[in-house]
Write a protein that holds these residues in place. Structure first.
Motif, PDB file in Angstrom:
ATOM      1  N   VAL A  49      26.046  52.660  50.958  1.00  0.00           N
ATOM      2  CA  VAL A  49      26.673  51.565  51.703  1.00  0.00           C
ATOM      3  C   VAL A  49      27.929  51.074  50.995  1.00  0.00           C
ATOM      4  O   VAL A  49      28.979  50.866  51.621  1.00  0.00           O
ATOM      5  N   ILE A  50      27.836  50.905  49.662  1.00  0.00           N
ATOM      6  CA  ILE A  50      29.003  50.435  48.902  1.00  0.00           C
ATOM      7  C   ILE A  50      30.129  51.468  48.966  1.00  0.00           C
ATOM      8  O   ILE A  50      31.310  51.118  49.067  1.00  0.00           O
ATOM      9  N   HIS A  51      29.766  52.743  48.940  1.00  0.00           N
ATOM     10  CA  HIS A  51      30.774  53.804  49.008  1.00  0.00           C
ATOM     11  C   HIS A  51      31.453  53.839  50.379  1.00  0.00           C
ATOM     12  O   HIS A  51      32.677  54.048  50.466  1.00  0.00           O
ATOM     13  N   GLN A  55      35.156  47.069  52.335  1.00  0.00           N
ATOM     14  CA  GLN A  55      35.140  45.661  51.940  1.00  0.00           C
ATOM     15  C   GLN A  55      34.306  45.418  50.680  1.00  0.00           C
ATOM     16  O   GLN A  55      34.412  44.357  50.064  1.00  0.00           O
ATOM     17  N   LEU A  56      33.477  46.389  50.329  1.00  0.00           N
ATOM     18  CA  LEU A  56      32.658  46.264  49.122  1.00  0.00           C
ATOM     19  C   LEU A  56      33.272  46.991  47.926  1.00  0.00           C
ATOM     20  O   LEU A  56      32.634  47.105  46.884  1.00  0.00           O
ATOM     21  N   HIS A  57      34.503  47.456  48.073  1.00  0.00           N
ATOM     22  CA  HIS A  57      35.170  48.131  46.964  1.00  0.00           C
ATOM     23  C   HIS A  57      35.818  47.096  46.048  1.00  0.00           C
ATOM     24  O   HIS A  57      37.048  46.989  45.947  1.00  0.00           O
ATOM     25  N   THR A  58      34.974  46.318  45.393  1.00  0.00           N
ATOM     26  CA  THR A  58      35.393  45.271  44.472  1.00  0.00           C
ATOM     27  C   THR A  58      34.673  45.480  43.140  1.00  0.00           C
ATOM     28  O   THR A  58      33.692  46.234  43.079  1.00  0.00           O
ATOM     29  N   PRO A  59      35.141  44.834  42.055  1.00  0.00           N
ATOM     30  CA  PRO A  59      34.473  45.016  40.762  1.00  0.00           C
ATOM     31  C   PRO A  59      32.974  44.719  40.789  1.00  0.00           C
ATOM     32  O   PRO A  59      32.183  45.450  40.184  1.00  0.00           O
ATOM     33  N   MET A  60      32.588  43.658  41.491  1.00  0.00           N
ATOM     34  CA  MET A  60      31.174  43.284  41.548  1.00  0.00           C
ATOM     35  C   MET A  60      30.317  44.428  42.076  1.00  0.00           C
ATOM     36  O   MET A  60      29.279  44.773  41.503  1.00  0.00           O
ATOM     37  N   TYR A  61      30.753  45.039  43.161  1.00  0.00           N
ATOM     38  CA  TYR A  61      29.969  46.116  43.774  1.00  0.00           C
ATOM     39  C   TYR A  61      30.185  47.447  43.068  1.00  0.00           C
ATOM     40  O   TYR A  61      29.346  48.348  43.166  1.00  0.00           O
ATOM     41  N   PHE A  62      31.281  47.579  42.339  1.00  0.00           N
ATOM     42  CA  PHE A  62      31.486  48.735  41.467  1.00  0.00           C
ATOM     43  C   PHE A  62      30.387  48.769  40.404  1.00  0.00           C
ATOM     44  O   PHE A  62      29.758  49.812  40.162  1.00  0.00           O
ATOM     45  N   PHE A  63      30.130  47.616  39.777  1.00  0.00           N
ATOM     46  CA  PHE A  63      29.059  47.534  38.784  1.00  0.00           C
ATOM     47  C   PHE A  63      27.683  47.699  39.434  1.00  0.00           C
ATOM     48  O   PHE A  63      26.784  48.316  38.863  1.00  0.00           O
ATOM     49  N   LEU A  64      27.533  47.137  40.612  1.00  0.00           N
ATOM     50  CA  LEU A  64      26.248  47.221  41.313  1.00  0.00           C
ATOM     51  C   LEU A  64      25.909  48.673  41.681  1.00  0.00           C
ATOM     52  O   LEU A  64      24.740  49.062  41.653  1.00  0.00           O
ATOM     53  N   THR A  65      26.924  49.458  42.002  1.00  0.00           N
ATOM     54  CA  THR A  65      26.709  50.883  42.264  1.00  0.00           C
ATOM     55  C   THR A  65      26.097  51.573  41.052  1.00  0.00           C
ATOM     56  O   THR A  65      25.134  52.353  41.168  1.00  0.00           O
ATOM     57  N   HIS A  66      26.630  51.268  39.889  1.00  0.00           N
ATOM     58  CA  HIS A  66      26.114  51.899  38.669  1.00  0.00           C
ATOM     59  C   HIS A  66      24.767  51.322  38.256  1.00  0.00           C
ATOM     60  O   HIS A  66      23.958  52.027  37.634  1.00  0.00           O
ATOM     61  N   TYR A 120      29.831  38.845  33.126  1.00  0.00           N
ATOM     62  CA  TYR A 120      31.236  38.527  32.828  1.00  0.00           C
ATOM     63  C   TYR A 120      32.074  38.551  34.105  1.00  0.00           C
ATOM     64  O   TYR A 120      32.950  37.704  34.296  1.00  0.00           O
ATOM     65  N   ASP A 121      31.791  39.503  34.979  1.00  0.00           N
ATOM     66  CA  ASP A 121      32.501  39.577  36.258  1.00  0.00           C
ATOM     67  C   ASP A 121      32.296  38.297  37.061  1.00  0.00           C
ATOM     68  O   ASP A 121      33.239  37.761  37.642  1.00  0.00           O
ATOM     69  N   ILE A 135      42.712  39.818  36.082  1.00  0.00           N
ATOM     70  CA  ILE A 135      41.841  39.995  34.916  1.00  0.00           C
ATOM     71  C   ILE A 135      40.917  41.199  35.100  1.00  0.00           C
ATOM     72  O   ILE A 135      40.789  42.046  34.214  1.00  0.00           O
ATOM     73  N   MET A 136      40.263  41.270  36.253  1.00  0.00           N
ATOM     74  CA  MET A 136      39.320  42.368  36.509  1.00  0.00           C
ATOM     75  C   MET A 136      40.079  43.583  37.047  1.00  0.00           C
ATOM     76  O   MET A 136      39.845  44.058  38.158  1.00  0.00           O
ATOM     77  N   SER A 137      40.961  44.082  36.234  1.00  0.00           N
ATOM     78  CA  SER A 137      41.749  45.263  36.602  1.00  0.00           C
ATOM     79  C   SER A 137      40.873  46.512  36.551  1.00  0.00           C
ATOM     80  O   SER A 137      39.753  46.497  36.025  1.00  0.00           O
ATOM     81  N   LYS A 138      41.405  47.587  37.086  1.00  0.00           N
ATOM     82  CA  LYS A 138      40.652  48.841  37.102  1.00  0.00           C
ATOM     83  C   LYS A 138      40.335  49.308  35.687  1.00  0.00           C
ATOM     84  O   LYS A 138      39.223  49.788  35.410  1.00  0.00           O
ATOM     85  N   SER A 139      41.294  49.166  34.774  1.00  0.00           N
ATOM     86  CA  SER A 139      41.079  49.604  33.389  1.00  0.00           C
ATOM     87  C   SER A 139      39.999  48.786  32.704  1.00  0.00           C
ATOM     88  O   SER A 139      39.165  49.336  31.963  1.00  0.00           O
ATOM     89  N   LEU A 140      39.981  47.454  32.940  1.00  0.00           N
ATOM     90  CA  LEU A 140      38.947  46.619  32.335  1.00  0.00           C
ATOM     91  C   LEU A 140      37.579  46.951  32.929  1.00  0.00           C
ATOM     92  O   LEU A 140      36.582  47.011  32.192  1.00  0.00           O
ATOM     93  N   CYS A 141      37.515  47.170  34.230  1.00  0.00           N
ATOM     94  CA  CYS A 141      36.236  47.534  34.864  1.00  0.00           C
ATOM     95  C   CYS A 141      35.691  48.831  34.286  1.00  0.00           C
ATOM     96  O   CYS A 141      34.483  48.942  34.017  1.00  0.00           O
TER      97      CYS A 141
END
Length: 313
Positions: A49-51, A55-66, A120-121, A135-141
Motif C-alpha cells: 500500500v505504501i509503495h 501520498q504515503l511517500h513521506t519519511p514517516m511511511y518510508f520508515f514504516l515500510t522498513h 525522531y521523525d 530537515i528530513m531530507s532524503k540523505s538524512l532518512c
C-alpha cells in the motif's frame, strides 16, 4: 535424538518446545500458523500500500515500510521452524541454531533503533513542522535507516562470536522453542560469566540507548503539544504519535522483561510466554496498530482498491 555426551563438538541441539502434549502442540500449531499468515498478509500489505500510494511517500511511511520488512523477517526467522518442531522432530543443527540466533539478534536490535528513528521523525514533524521537509531530507532518512541495520549487524556479530566460544559437554537439550541466548548459556558446561556480562552489556546498551533516544524525543514532543492552545490541535498532534507509542510500549515491555535481568532469574515458563509474544505475536500486531489507528493508511487502502477496480473496468 541425541542424549548426553562428553563432547564439545555438538553437531546439533534438541529444542524442547512449548509442550509435551500432542493435543496442545496441534492447537499451538494451528494458532501460530494463523498468526503467521496474518503477519505475512499484514506486513506485505502495508509495504504494498505504501509503495502504490504516492501520498504515503513521506519519511514517516518510508520508515514504516522498513518496520514492516523487519517484522516480516523477524517472524520468519522464528515461526516456520517453530511450526515444524510442533509437528515433527525438535532437532536443529549447530549451524542452524547459531544462524537463527544471529538473525534474531540482528533484526531485534535493528528494530529498536528503527523505532528511535521513527520517534525522531515525529519529533521533527511536531516540534519543527515548517522545517520538516528540509530537515528530513532524503540523505538524512537514508542515514536514519542505514544506522539501525549497521548497529544491528554489529551487535549480532559480536553476540554470536562470543556465544560460539561456549563448550557443550553435558547435554544438547535446549529448554526453549528457539535458539535464544539465555537457554544456550544455561546449557554450556563452562564458566559463562564473561560471556554473560558482554551479552548483558550489548543487550542493555541496545535497549537503553534506543529507549533514551525515544524518551528524549517524546519529552520534547509532549512539551510542544502542551503549548498548543487549541484542543483540536493537541488531538491531531497526539494522533500522529499514539500508534508509534503503543507499538514501542508493547515491544520494549516484553524485551526488557526478558533480557534485562540476571540469568539466575530465568524462568522457563514465564520467559517462553514473553518470547512467544515478542517473536510471534508482536510482528502481527504492528501492521494492525499502524493501519487501524491511522486514517491516512486506511484512506490509502481505499484509494488503491478504487484504482484497481477502475483499471479492471
Amino acid at each position: 535424538m541425541m542424549g548426553r555426551r562428553n563432547n564439545t563438538n555438538v553437531p546439533g541441539f534438541i529444542l524442547t518446545g512449548l509442550s509435551d502434549s500432542e493435543e496442545v502442540r496441534i492447537a499451538l500449531f494451528m494458532l501460530f500458523l494463523l498468526i503467521y499468515l496474518i503477519t505475512m498478509l499484514g506486513n506485505l500489505g502495508m509495504i504494498l500500500v505504501i509503495h502504490l500510494d504516492l501520498q504515503l511517500h513521506t519519511p514517516m511511511y518510508f520508515f514504516l515500510t522498513h518496520l514492516s520488512f523487519i517484522d516480516l523477517s523477524y517472524s520468519t526467522v522464528i515461526t516456520p521452524k517453530t511450526l515444524a518442531n510442533l509437528l515433527t522432530s525438535n532437532s536443529i543443527s549447530f549451524m542452524g541454531c547459531f544462524a537463527q540466533m544471529f538473525f534474531f539478534v540482528f533484526l531485534g536490535a535493528a528494530e529498536c533503533f528503527l523505532l528511535s528513528s521513527m520517534a525522531y521523525d515525529r519529533y521533527v514533524a511536531i516540534c519543527s513542522p515548517l522545517h520538516y521537509p528540509v530537515i528530513m531530507s532524503k540523505s538524512l532518512c537514508l542515514a536514519l535507516l542505514t544506522g539501525p541495520y549497521v548497529i544491528g549487524f554489529m551487535d549480532s556479530f559480536v553476540n554470536v562470536i562470543w556465544m560460539s566460544r561456549l563448550h557443550f559437554c553435558d547435554s544438547n537439550v535446549v529448554h526453549h522453542f528457539f535458539c535464544d541466548t539465555s537457554p544456550i548459556l544455561a546449557l554450556s558446561c563452562m564458566d559463562t560469566y564473561d560471556i554473560e556480562i558482554m551479552i548483558c552489556i550489548l543487550a542493555g546498551s541496545t535497549l537503553m540507548v534506543s529507549l533514551i533516544t525515544m524518551s528524549a524525543s517524546y519529552v520534547c514532543i509532549l512539551s510542544t503539544i502542551l503549548k498548543i492552545n487549541s484542543t483540536s490541535g493537541k488531538q491531531k498532534a497526539f494522533s500522529t504519535c499514539t500508534s508509534h507509542l503503543l507499538g514501542v510500549t508493547i515491544f520494549y515491555g516484553t524485551m526488557i522483561f526478558t533480557y534485562l535481568k540476571p540469568r539466575k532469574s530465568y524462568s522457563l515458563g514465564r520467559d517462553q510466554v514473553a518470547s512467544v509474544f515478542y517473536t510471534i505475536v508482536i510482528p502481527m500486531l504492528n501492521p494492525l496498530i499502524y493501519s487501524l489507528r491511522n486514517k491516512e493508511v486506511k484512506n490509502a487502502v481505499i484509494r488503491v482498491m478504487q484504482r484497481r477496480q477502475d483499471s479492471g473496468n
